[in-house]
Structures are given as structure tokens and as C-alpha cells.
Write an enzyme that holds these catalytic residues in place. Structure first.
Site, short mmCIF file in Angstrom:
data_model
loop_
_atom_site.label_atom_id
_atom_site.label_comp_id
_atom_site.label_asym_id
_atom_site.label_seq_id
_atom_site.Cartn_x
_atom_site.Cartn_y
_atom_site.Cartn_z
N PHE A 137 1.13 8.97 4.73
CA PHE A 137 1.56 7.63 4.32
C PHE A 137 1.12 7.43 2.87
O PHE A 137 -0.06 7.59 2.55
CB PHE A 137 0.96 6.55 5.21
CG PHE A 137 1.43 5.17 4.86
CD1 PHE A 137 2.60 4.66 5.39
CD2 PHE A 137 0.70 4.38 3.98
CE1 PHE A 137 3.05 3.38 5.07
CE2 PHE A 137 1.14 3.10 3.65
CZ PHE A 137 2.31 2.60 4.20
N ASP A 222 -4.24 11.43 -2.72
CA ASP A 222 -4.10 10.02 -2.40
C ASP A 222 -5.38 9.58 -1.69
O ASP A 222 -5.59 9.87 -0.51
CB ASP A 222 -2.87 9.82 -1.50
CG ASP A 222 -2.70 8.38 -1.02
OD1 ASP A 222 -3.66 7.60 -1.10
OD2 ASP A 222 -1.60 8.05 -0.53
N LYS A 251 -7.13 -0.28 -2.48
CA LYS A 251 -7.84 -0.87 -1.35
C LYS A 251 -9.24 -1.36 -1.73
O LYS A 251 -9.39 -2.41 -2.33
CB LYS A 251 -7.87 0.10 -0.17
CG LYS A 251 -6.52 0.23 0.55
CD LYS A 251 -6.65 0.94 1.88
CE LYS A 251 -5.32 1.07 2.61
NZ LYS A 251 -4.78 -0.20 3.11
#
Length: 401
Positions: A137, A222, A251
Site C-alpha cells: 500500500f 516507503d 504519519k
């Protein structure tokens, strides 16, 4: 004005989300309270965002101080917090250069655009292919859902960008068969997050590094979910001992304030020259000031040093629960990013266990249909871990009963 209700969400919001039935109104540390003043322990961390919990005094102070000075300039002017944050990130990582944006998807979008442009400028348009992994993702933009390895996120949005392929995660042979001199980049999560909390196995990331070097491809990590202390190191690549060409982070980078960043080297950064990419809000003084405070607390207040012990406390407690109820086939992860995969007889029921946990006063997450995910604050008190696990055990007992 009348009281805000959960039902109003369904009336006024686009239905792409299905939030829980409560509305939190305030938080302190690893506990939050809803409109009825009911208390919950937070094992979700805003999906690995609230790395220092809620209303951390140093983050509140940084935001308040900067909020009284300068909020926004756009990229026509730079600002002191942005420069200071970029300097700090280059000191703490492999990177020489930093690009700021607002989210993980934007950071990945920038990384993928940089990779393609770098290949275009240094080789030519034929070197444009991107290889990702199944179950990965990387965001919700059209480019990043195309690179992500879960077809459900692309459904209904085709045609999506081309030149993208996917191979199984943790399978070096599959990557070796797919990569070629036309490959511009390989993008990988050192720990697959939304795909089920699956860490890279020993030697996998090193093998990817070697394959990329052989074919002149860039290696992108990532670290949107695994970064900013989540594994016990500032970034997971530091635990694995493998250095990428590009790293994306978001995040927890702002501790709850929206910010994302793409980190890269002097060898790669010039390919994203003046006018090739941008972000109106990226690198704004408010976000960068809060992020500086996050990094300061993580690196100077002993938070990183405590992650390993807290992780062990979680794993030990989860194993004790599972010994009694035998509901998980696997408990895995790294640091304070933990996935509990349900047994085969309970496949597809992670959301049901999550809902029961909420009823017991505990916020958790799922990572796909079969995995309960925990991503608490890195400074969560041991007492909150123990109480939260006790509440989870009550939910599990109801789940299997």
C-alpha cells in the site's frame, strides 16, 4: 447549535469512510474521551501517527509558539522551521536533500515522479518501469494506488498509469525475474503495513539493493508507517542495515499534524529540478515546527530507547491471551507495529474483533480482513499497555464465546 452526532456524519460526508460509532473529543497521552466522557485506551495511534500520544506538552508548545508568529508562505518563500527540519532529517538519516509535502501519498507520488524523471534524464524514456509488491500500500492518488499491490483500491478508477508491475513480497527470485535495465525503481515497504504487518525477511532488502544496483534502478523505501521510531530505530532501514536511494516518511513525522517528506541523495535530487514538482502547503512553518519537536522528543527524551521493552510487553501479553483463547495463528511485527492474524476459522472477522475491542474501551485497527493491528504511541505507559491488553482479552473472550 445543536449537539454534533455520529448520524450527522452520514448525512453530510462523502461515504468513503465508515468511522466508529463514537466521537472522541479530547485526548491526553494514550487515553481519549468521547462525547459522553467515556474513557478509551488508544492502541491505534491514529494509524501510527500519534507517536507521542495526544496533547504532548512539547508538541502543543511548538504549535502554539509558531502559531503566534507565521503560519504560511507557500513555496515562493522558505522559512526557518522548514530549513531546520530538513537539516535535522539529513543529520539523522542517509539523506542529503529533503522535499516536504502534506501526506504519505504525496511523499510517494514525489518519490515515484523523481525516480521516473531521474531515469528519463540519465538514460531515456525507455527506462520508466516501476516494480512494486503484491499486498503493498503506497497511497490513494491515482499513481500510488496503481503502484500499490492491492487491486481493490484501483477498481473503478481505471485506466491507471502503465509501466507498473507487481511481484510477491519477500520473494527475491520473483524480483530478479521481473527487474531489467528498463526498471526505473523498485518501491518497497520494509514492513508491509496495510497488507497485514509483514516484515521483510532476513536478506530480502539487501538482495533488492543488489538487484537495483545491477540494473541501475533506484531503491525506494516507503517508511510512511514504519518510520519515525515505530520499530525502535528512527527508520526501519537502519535496523536492516540497507540504505535506499529515496525514503518516504509521513504519519508520525508530525505527531498528528499533517506533514510528509521525501528524502534522497545528492546523486538523485537534481533530477527534480526547478518547476518539476511542488506543493502549496508543503514545508509550512506550523507543520515543520511540530515535526522538529517530535524529533527532539524521540531522540533526546529516551523514547526510542524504550520501544524494545514496550514491544516485548505487548508480544508477551498477546501470547498469553492467545495461549488461552487460541484465536491468532500468528503474532508478528517489529517494535510497536504489531499484527495479530486470526486463525483460518476466523478469516475475514478482524473488523468484528476490532468492534468488540471498542465496546470494551480500547481503540485498535485492522490491517486487511484477517489481521488486528496495534500501533500505539511510542511512549505509552506500561500501565496503559497492561490495562489495554486486559480490555483486549475481554473482547477476545466475547469474540470466541
Amino acid at each position: 447549535m445543536s449537539a454534533v452526532t455520529r448520524e450527522q456524519f452520514d448525512a453530510v460526508m462523502v461515504p468513503n469512510y465508515a468511522p466508529g460509532k463514537i466521537i472522541p473529543v479530547r485526548g491526553k497521552g494514550s487515553r481519549i474521551w468521547d462525547q459522553a466522557e467515556r474513557e478509551y485506551i488508544d492502541f491505534a495511534g491514529g494509524i501510527a501517527v500519534s507517536a507521542l500520544g495526544h496533547a504532548h506538552p512539547k508538541l502543543v508548545a511548538a504549535l502554539t509558539e509558531q502559531g503566534q508568529k507565521l503560519w504560511h508562505l507557500s513555496n515562493v518563500m522558505t522559512n526557518e522551521p522548514a530549513i531546520e527540519l530538513a537539516q535535522k532529517l539529513t543529520e539523522l538519516t542517509f539523506a542529503d536533500k529533503v522535499y516536504f509535502c502534506n501526506s504519505g501519498a504525496e511523499a510517494n507520488e514525489a518519490a515515484l515522479k523523481l525516480a521516473r524523471r531521474h531515469a528519463y534524464l540519465n538514460v531515456g524514456p525507455e527506462k520508466h518501469e516501476i516494480i512494486s509488491t503484491l499486498q503493498s500500500f503506497h497511497g490513494r492518488t491515482l499513481f500510488t494506488v496503481s503502484v500499490g499491490g492491492q487491486a481493490k483500491y484501483k477498481e473503478g478508477f481505471e485506466p491507471t498509469p502503465g509501466g507498473i508491475s507487481h511481484v510477491p513480497y519477500n520473494d527475491l527470485d520473483a524480483m530478479a525475474a521481473a527487474i531489467s535495465d528498463k526498471t526505473a525503481a523498485v518501491i518497497i515497504e520494509p514492513i508491509q503495513g496495510e497488507g497485514g504487518i509483514t516484515p521483510a525477511v532476513e536478506g530480502y532488502l539487501q538482495g533488492l539493493r543488489e538487484l537495483c544496483d545491477q540494473h541501475g534502478a533506484l531503491l525506494i523505501f516507503d517508511e510512511i508507517q514504519s518510520g519515525v521510531g515505530r520499530t525502535g530505530s528512527l527508520y526501519a532501514y537502519q535496523r536492516y542495515g540497507v540504505t535506499p536511494d529515496i525514503l518516504t516518511t509521513a504519519k508520525a513525522l508530525g505527531g498528528g499534524f499533517p506533514i510528509g517528506a521525501m528524502l534522497t541523495t545528492d546523486a538523485v535530487a537534481p533530477s527534480l529540478g526547478f518547476g518539476t514538482h511542488g506543493s502549496t502547503y508543503g514545508g509550512n512553518p506550523l507543520a515543520c515546527s511540530v515535526s522538529l519537536a517530535v524529533l527532539d522528543v524521540l531522540t533526546n527524551d529516551g523514547v526510542l530507547d524504550g520501544v524494545a521493552a514496550k514491544s516485548k510487553r505487548y508480544f508477551d501479553g498477546l501470547k498469553r491471551i492467545n495461549e488461552q483463547y487460541k484465536v491468532f495463528k500468528d503474532i508478528r511485527g517489529m517494535g510497536l507495529l504489531i499484527g495479530c492474524e486470526l486463525i483460518d476459522e476466523r478469516k475475514g472477522q478482524a473488523k468484528d474483533l476490532n468492534a468488540l475491542a471498542l465496546e470494551e474501551g480500547l481503540l485498535c485497527l485492522v490491517a486487511g480482513p484477517d489481521v488486528l493491528r496495534l500501533a500505539p504511541a511510542l511512549n505509552i505507559p506500561d500501565a496503559d499497555i497492561d490495562e489495554g491488553l486486559a480490555r483486549l482479552e475481554k473482547a477476545v473472550a466475547r469474540f470466541v464465546g
